[in-house]
Motif scaffolding. Structure first.
Motif, PDB file in Angstrom:
ATOM      1  N   VAL A  45       0.831  -1.205   0.000  1.00 18.57           N
ATOM      2  CA  VAL A  45       0.000   0.000   0.000  1.00 18.57           C
ATOM      3  C   VAL A  45       0.863   1.252   0.000  1.00 18.57           C
ATOM      4  CG1 VAL A  45      -1.982  -1.115   1.097  1.00 18.57           C
ATOM      5  CG2 VAL A  45      -0.208  -0.053   2.527  1.00 18.57           C
ATOM      6  N   SER A  46       2.130   1.113   0.382  1.00 15.06           N
ATOM      7  CA  SER A  46       3.054   2.258   0.349  1.00 15.06           C
ATOM      8  C   SER A  46       3.336   2.721  -1.070  1.00 15.06           C
ATOM      9  CB  SER A  46       4.377   1.891   1.034  1.00 15.06           C
ATOM     10  OG  SER A  46       4.189   1.649   2.403  1.00 15.06           O
ATOM     11  N   GLY A  47       3.000   1.893  -2.061  1.00 11.61           N
ATOM     12  CA  GLY A  47       3.194   2.292  -3.447  1.00 11.61           C
ATOM     13  C   GLY A  47       2.119   3.218  -3.972  1.00 11.61           C
ATOM     14  N   SER A  48       1.000   3.328  -3.259  1.00 10.22           N
ATOM     15  CA  SER A  48      -0.103   4.163  -3.732  1.00 10.22           C
ATOM     16  C   SER A  48      -0.566   5.189  -2.705  1.00 10.22           C
ATOM     17  CB  SER A  48      -1.295   3.281  -4.122  1.00 10.22           C
ATOM     18  OG  SER A  48      -1.715   2.490  -3.036  1.00 10.22           O
ATOM     19  N   GLN A  49       0.025   5.173  -1.519  1.00 13.65           N
ATOM     20  CA  GLN A  49      -0.352   6.150  -0.491  1.00 13.65           C
ATOM     21  C   GLN A  49       0.907   6.609   0.233  1.00 13.65           C
ATOM     22  OE1 GLN A  49      -4.165   5.892   1.173  1.00 13.65           O
ATOM     23  NE2 GLN A  49      -3.484   6.106   3.286  1.00 13.65           N
ATOM     24  N   ASP A  50       1.071   7.919   0.342  1.00 17.55           N
ATOM     25  CA  ASP A  50       2.287   8.480   0.937  1.00 17.55           C
ATOM     26  C   ASP A  50       2.280   8.305   2.448  1.00 17.55           C
ATOM     27  OD1 ASP A  50       4.624   9.915   1.391  1.00 17.55           O
ATOM     28  OD2 ASP A  50       3.593  11.846   1.402  1.00 17.55           O
ATOM     29  N   TYR A  51       3.326   7.654   2.938  1.00 15.11           N
ATOM     30  CA  TYR A  51       3.465   7.478   4.385  1.00 15.11           C
ATOM     31  C   TYR A  51       4.646   8.267   4.941  1.00 15.11           C
ATOM     32  CZ  TYR A  51      -0.104   3.900   4.217  1.00 15.11           C
ATOM     33  OH  TYR A  51      -1.300   3.237   4.049  1.00 15.11           O
ATOM     34  N   GLY A  52       5.094   9.285   4.198  1.00 14.36           N
ATOM     35  CA  GLY A  52       6.154  10.153   4.691  1.00 14.36           C
ATOM     36  C   GLY A  52       7.462   9.980   3.932  1.00 14.36           C
ATOM     37  N   LEU A 109      -7.128  -0.225   5.545  1.00 10.25           N
ATOM     38  CA  LEU A 109      -6.160   0.742   6.079  1.00 10.25           C
ATOM     39  C   LEU A 109      -6.096   1.994   5.210  1.00 10.25           C
ATOM     40  CD1 LEU A 109      -3.741   1.551   7.919  1.00 10.25           C
ATOM     41  CD2 LEU A 109      -2.274   0.268   6.329  1.00 10.25           C
ATOM     42  N   THR A 110      -6.031   1.809   3.903  1.00 13.37           N
ATOM     43  CA  THR A 110      -5.875   2.944   3.004  1.00 13.37           C
ATOM     44  C   THR A 110      -7.225   3.587   2.696  1.00 13.37           C
ATOM     45  OG1 THR A 110      -5.952   1.422   1.110  1.00 13.37           O
ATOM     46  CG2 THR A 110      -3.774   2.068   1.930  1.00 13.37           C
ATOM     47  N   THR A 111      -7.165   4.868   2.348  1.00  9.29           N
ATOM     48  CA  THR A 111      -8.382   5.606   2.013  1.00  9.29           C
ATOM     49  C   THR A 111      -8.519   5.843   0.522  1.00  9.29           C
ATOM     50  OG1 THR A 111      -7.203   7.706   2.340  1.00  9.29           O
ATOM     51  CG2 THR A 111      -8.369   6.790   4.231  1.00  9.29           C
ATOM     52  N   ARG A 112      -7.500   5.459  -0.255  1.00  5.00           N
ATOM     53  CA  ARG A 112      -7.540   5.686  -1.696  1.00  5.00           C
ATOM     54  C   ARG A 112      -8.592   4.816  -2.372  1.00  5.00           C
ATOM     55  NH1 ARG A 112      -4.913   2.868  -5.874  1.00  5.00           N
ATOM     56  NH2 ARG A 112      -4.539   4.065  -7.758  1.00  5.00           N
ATOM     57  N   ILE A 113      -9.304   5.400  -3.319  1.00  5.54           N
ATOM     58  CA  ILE A 113     -10.276   4.658  -4.113  1.00  5.54           C
ATOM     59  C   ILE A 113      -9.555   4.035  -5.301  1.00  5.54           C
ATOM     60  CG2 ILE A 113     -12.447   4.748  -5.375  1.00  5.54           C
ATOM     61  CD1 ILE A 113     -12.637   5.439  -2.384  1.00  5.54           C
TER      62      ILE A 113
END
Length: 254
Positions: free
Chosen positions: A140-147, A248-252
């Motif tokens: 999921v780190s590939g599609s949502q920025d975790y810093g 966990l992620t909020t991305r659609i």
């Protein structure tokens, strides 16, 4: 459900612990022959012996997947040992999460380039299978920025999305499928989140609380998705990124 993979052969990189180990055991539990690699010979030997207890054939070798020649040799020898190859799971990660040149180099060579090299080495054998598949383990780190502190890891996991989508379209006429599985936070002994749990209890608690399910994944929960996607039962699923993150992620997804 019969996944129709009994006596087929699947090769998993990074198959001695965590998600990779659970994937290998998932295939073996379904009656498939399994090949694995990891960097530590003793861990490979122990895992091969454990897989054979399922009543299947198992093959393994200590291999640095960043060494393209060694990786190619592993895949060739595994196929010679088993006589066929029906699926490849590119699971190994450098877990390089910094922002320095060395972090980017490690993440590129292990997370991204090893996947490409493994696919190139496996493709002549996969083409001979009547139900071949490739699965790459992203995040999921590939599609949502975790810093920014995890920028090298996320960058290479994101690159896998493009590579695997392009690969899927390229090999579809040959009857070969290619998919991504993107786990969220996954807890297992010796893994990243196990280390956080031991060294930063508050940070671990925050990570758990971020998930509406109130927990992290067990590796076998990710593995079951990989095994299904690799099987003929997922025969019309290709070019997909399957997120296994417990919301966990909020991305659609689109």
């Amino acid at each position: 459900m019969d996944l129709k993979i009994k006596s087929r052969h699947f090769l998993i990189t990074g198959g001695t612990r965590g998600i990779g180990r659970s994937i290998a055991e998932g295939f073996a539990a379904e009656g498939a022959d399994v090949s694995i690699c990891a960097r530590t010979a003793a861990h490979v030997e122990e895992t091969v012996a454990a897989l054979e207890c399922f009543g299947v054939r198992a093959f393994g070798r200590a291999t640095d997947v960043a060494d393209g020649a060694a990786l190619k040799g592993l895949i060739f020898d595994a196929v010679q040992h088993m006589g066929r190859l029906d699926g490849l799971v590119a699971n190994t990660s450098a877990m390089a999460s910094g922002s320095g040149v060395s972090d980017f180099d490690a993440a590129y060579r292990v997370d991204l380039l090893h996947t490409h090299n493994a696919v190139e080495a496996a493709m002549p054998f996969l083409e001979q299978s009547d139900a071949a598949s490739v699965v790459a383990i992203s995040s999921v780190s590939g599609s949502q920025d975790y810093g920014y502190e995890s920028v090298s890891y996320g960058t290479m996991k994101a690159a896998l999305f493009f590579y695997m989508k392009s690969l899927a379209r390229h090999v579809a006429p040959k009857g070969i499928r290619a998919n991504i599985v993107s786990p969220g936070t996954t807890l297992f002994p010796g893994g990243y989140w196990d280390e956080v749990r031991r060294t930063d209890s508050q940070g671990f608690a925050r990570a758990v609380a971020d998930n509406p399910l109130g927990r992290m994944a067990a590796p076998e929960e990710v593995a079951r998705v990989v095994v299904f996607l690799s099987s003929p039962c997922a025969s019309f699923v290709t070019g997909a990124n399957v997120v296994v993150d417990g919301t966990l992620t909020t991305r659609i997804q689109n």
